[in-house]
Scaffold this motif. Structure first.
Motif, PDB file in Angstrom:
ATOM      1  N   VAL A 107     105.312  39.315 -32.355  1.00  0.00           N
ATOM      2  CA  VAL A 107     104.193  39.780 -33.177  1.00  0.00           C
ATOM      3  C   VAL A 107     103.420  40.800 -32.361  1.00  0.00           C
ATOM      4  CG1 VAL A 107     102.066  39.152 -34.365  1.00  0.00           C
ATOM      5  CG2 VAL A 107     104.013  37.582 -34.401  1.00  0.00           C
ATOM      6  N   ARG A 108     103.171  41.975 -32.915  1.00  0.00           N
ATOM      7  CA  ARG A 108     102.435  43.020 -32.207  1.00  0.00           C
ATOM      8  C   ARG A 108     100.979  43.013 -32.687  1.00  0.00           C
ATOM      9  NH1 ARG A 108     104.832  48.951 -32.273  1.00  0.00           N
ATOM     10  NH2 ARG A 108     106.301  47.876 -30.896  1.00  0.00           N
ATOM     11  N   ILE A 109     100.075  42.911 -31.734  1.00  0.00           N
ATOM     12  CA  ILE A 109      98.639  42.926 -32.028  1.00  0.00           C
ATOM     13  C   ILE A 109      98.015  44.082 -31.256  1.00  0.00           C
ATOM     14  CG2 ILE A 109      96.469  41.642 -31.903  1.00  0.00           C
ATOM     15  CD1 ILE A 109      98.096  39.070 -31.941  1.00  0.00           C
ATOM     16  N   ALA A 110      97.324  44.951 -31.957  1.00  0.00           N
ATOM     17  CA  ALA A 110      96.704  46.110 -31.312  1.00  0.00           C
ATOM     18  C   ALA A 110      95.559  45.650 -30.411  1.00  0.00           C
ATOM     19  CB  ALA A 110      96.185  47.090 -32.362  1.00  0.00           C
ATOM     20  N   ALA A 111      95.505  46.210 -29.194  1.00  0.00           N
ATOM     21  CA  ALA A 111      94.456  45.836 -28.248  1.00  0.00           C
ATOM     22  C   ALA A 111      93.075  46.185 -28.789  1.00  0.00           C
ATOM     23  CB  ALA A 111      94.701  46.539 -26.907  1.00  0.00           C
ATOM     24  N   THR A 112      92.978  47.259 -29.547  1.00  0.00           N
ATOM     25  CA  THR A 112      91.666  47.662 -30.078  1.00  0.00           C
ATOM     26  C   THR A 112      91.101  46.614 -31.033  1.00  0.00           C
ATOM     27  OG1 THR A 112      92.842  48.930 -31.778  1.00  0.00           O
ATOM     28  CG2 THR A 112      92.115  50.122 -29.810  1.00  0.00           C
ATOM     29  N   ASP A 113      91.994  45.904 -31.759  1.00  0.00           N
ATOM     30  CA  ASP A 113      91.517  44.872 -32.681  1.00  0.00           C
ATOM     31  C   ASP A 113      90.882  43.702 -31.931  1.00  0.00           C
ATOM     32  OD1 ASP A 113      92.526  46.453 -34.677  1.00  0.00           O
ATOM     33  OD2 ASP A 113      94.407  45.331 -34.882  1.00  0.00           O
ATOM     34  N   LEU A 114      91.445  43.351 -30.787  1.00  0.00           N
ATOM     35  CA  LEU A 114      90.907  42.260 -29.995  1.00  0.00           C
ATOM     36  C   LEU A 114      89.665  42.689 -29.223  1.00  0.00           C
ATOM     37  CD1 LEU A 114      94.226  40.786 -28.539  1.00  0.00           C
ATOM     38  CD2 LEU A 114      92.891  39.919 -30.460  1.00  0.00           C
ATOM     39  N   ALA A 115      89.656  43.934 -28.732  1.00  0.00           N
ATOM     40  CA  ALA A 115      88.531  44.399 -27.916  1.00  0.00           C
ATOM     41  C   ALA A 115      87.231  44.438 -28.701  1.00  0.00           C
ATOM     42  CB  ALA A 115      88.847  45.784 -27.357  1.00  0.00           C
TER      43      ALA A 115
END
Length: 356
Positions: A191-199
């Motif tokens: 599963v790919r999760i964008a770092a910007t979404d978590l930041a």
């Protein structure tokens, strides 16, 4: 200049000059000629590879890609192929090759280079060497010396490779294991999760930042820098003032005779190996000796050594090459074989040689 430095070596001015020169090479780490900095991109066993060397090697490699790919070569393709990285790898490999060859006392003579060039299949026409084809190849090279240097490197590499692989045996189990490793595959889901979404949902405190900095100080450390002034002495400016005496030449020769002016004795030989397994019976040993004697009789009767070696030799490293062992110095082969080989005159056959 050398006499001047020797004569006044105890003076304060000369000592200060020595100190400045030592600081230049120790702190700066690069050479300087005429105030121009020479960037060093790699150092292999004391041999430096400069940025200029890398630029030249990368340009040659890119030109080869362009010749092979014709109009399909582009800047994006050059970046994806990492031409500079490949060129640097090649320069490092060449430096390692030269170092190992020097350590072993190996050298490729001009006659060997000429023989290799005149026997190249692509330079043959109607079964004979074509000088015109060679000229076509040289005209395509921006640096004619690069072609000869590459041939010399290839000969040297082949010699070193033969030293490593001659006599080496690979079992069926090792081949199977290598094939398994090269062709092993996995079934992977992710599963790919964008770092910007978590930041967006994370807030860092000053304590968090200080704790991370304390654990990764090297990532934020600035390398030490120095500024210096120096005096450059060009050898060309002082050469007209230097007079080398015969006694100095003799002294230099005597001091460096072993490492610079003495080439180890080498021999080029072929052999046919008839092996006897450990613990073999007397009958098996007798059969092996009989086979070796029969082969020797055929050779003395005018038999083709290379053909007999390919057909009968038990040496997996040299049999396919007609028993050719290449060049080797004293101390590399077993004592009995070495004594027999170095005692022979060129083109002669030895008696049977029994080795452990």
């Amino acid at each position: 200049m050398l006499r001047f430095l020797r004569k006044y070596s105890s003076s304060t001015g000369i000592k200060i000059l020595y100190g400045l020169l030592a600081a230049l090479f120790v702190i700066w780490g690069v050479g300087a000629v005429g105030g121009q900095r020479v960037d060093v991109v790699a150092k292999v066993h004391g041999e430096t590879i400069s940025r200029r060397d890398l630029d030249r090697a990368a340009a040659l490699l890119q030109r080869r890609y362009q010749e092979v790919l014709k109009g399909q070569f582009s800047a994006d393709l050059a970046r994806s192929l990492d031409v500079r990285g490949r060129a640097l790898d090649q320069l490092i490999d060449d430096a390692l090759l030269r170092h190992e060859a020097d350590r072993l006392g190996m050298a490729v003579g001009d006659v060997e280079v000429v023989d290799a060039i005149t026997s190249m299949p692509e330079l043959q026409e109607d079964g004979h060497f074509s000088r015109q084809r060679l000229e076509y190849v040289l005209q395509a090279e921006r640096d004619r010396g690069e072609f000869e240097a590459e041939v010399r490197r290839n000969i040297l590499f082949e010699r070193l490779r033969n030293l490593v692989v001659d006599g080496t045996q690979v079992s069926d189990g090792e081949i199977t294991e290598r094939y398994r490793l090269d062709h092993e595959q996995v079934d992977l889901s992710f599963v790919r999760i964008a770092a910007t979404d978590l930041a967006a949902g994370i807030t860092l405190t000053d304590d968090d930042l200080e704790h991370y900095l304390a654990g990764h100080p090297e990532s934020y450390r600035t390398p030490a820098r120095v500024r210096l002034r120096y005096v450059a002495y060009r050898a060309a400016d002082f050469e007209p003032q230097v007079e080398v005496q015969d006694g100095e030449i003799t002294e230099y020769y005597e001091l460096h005779k072993t490492e610079r002016f003495t080439a180890p004795e080498e021999l080029h030989a072929r052999h046919i190996l008839v092996t006897v397994p450990d613990g073999a019976t007397e009958a098996a040993k007798s059969a092996a000796r009989t086979k070796a004697e029969e082969l020797l009789t055929k050779l003395r009767g005018g038999g083709d050594f290379a053909a007999l070696a390919k057909q009968h030799s038990d040496d997996p490293g040299s049999a396919a090459k007609g028993g050719d062992l290449g060049f080797f110095p004293r101390g590399r082969m077993t004592p009995a074989f070495e004594s027999a080989a170095f005692a022979l005159e060129p083109g002669k056959l030895s008696d049977l040689v029994e080795t452990p």
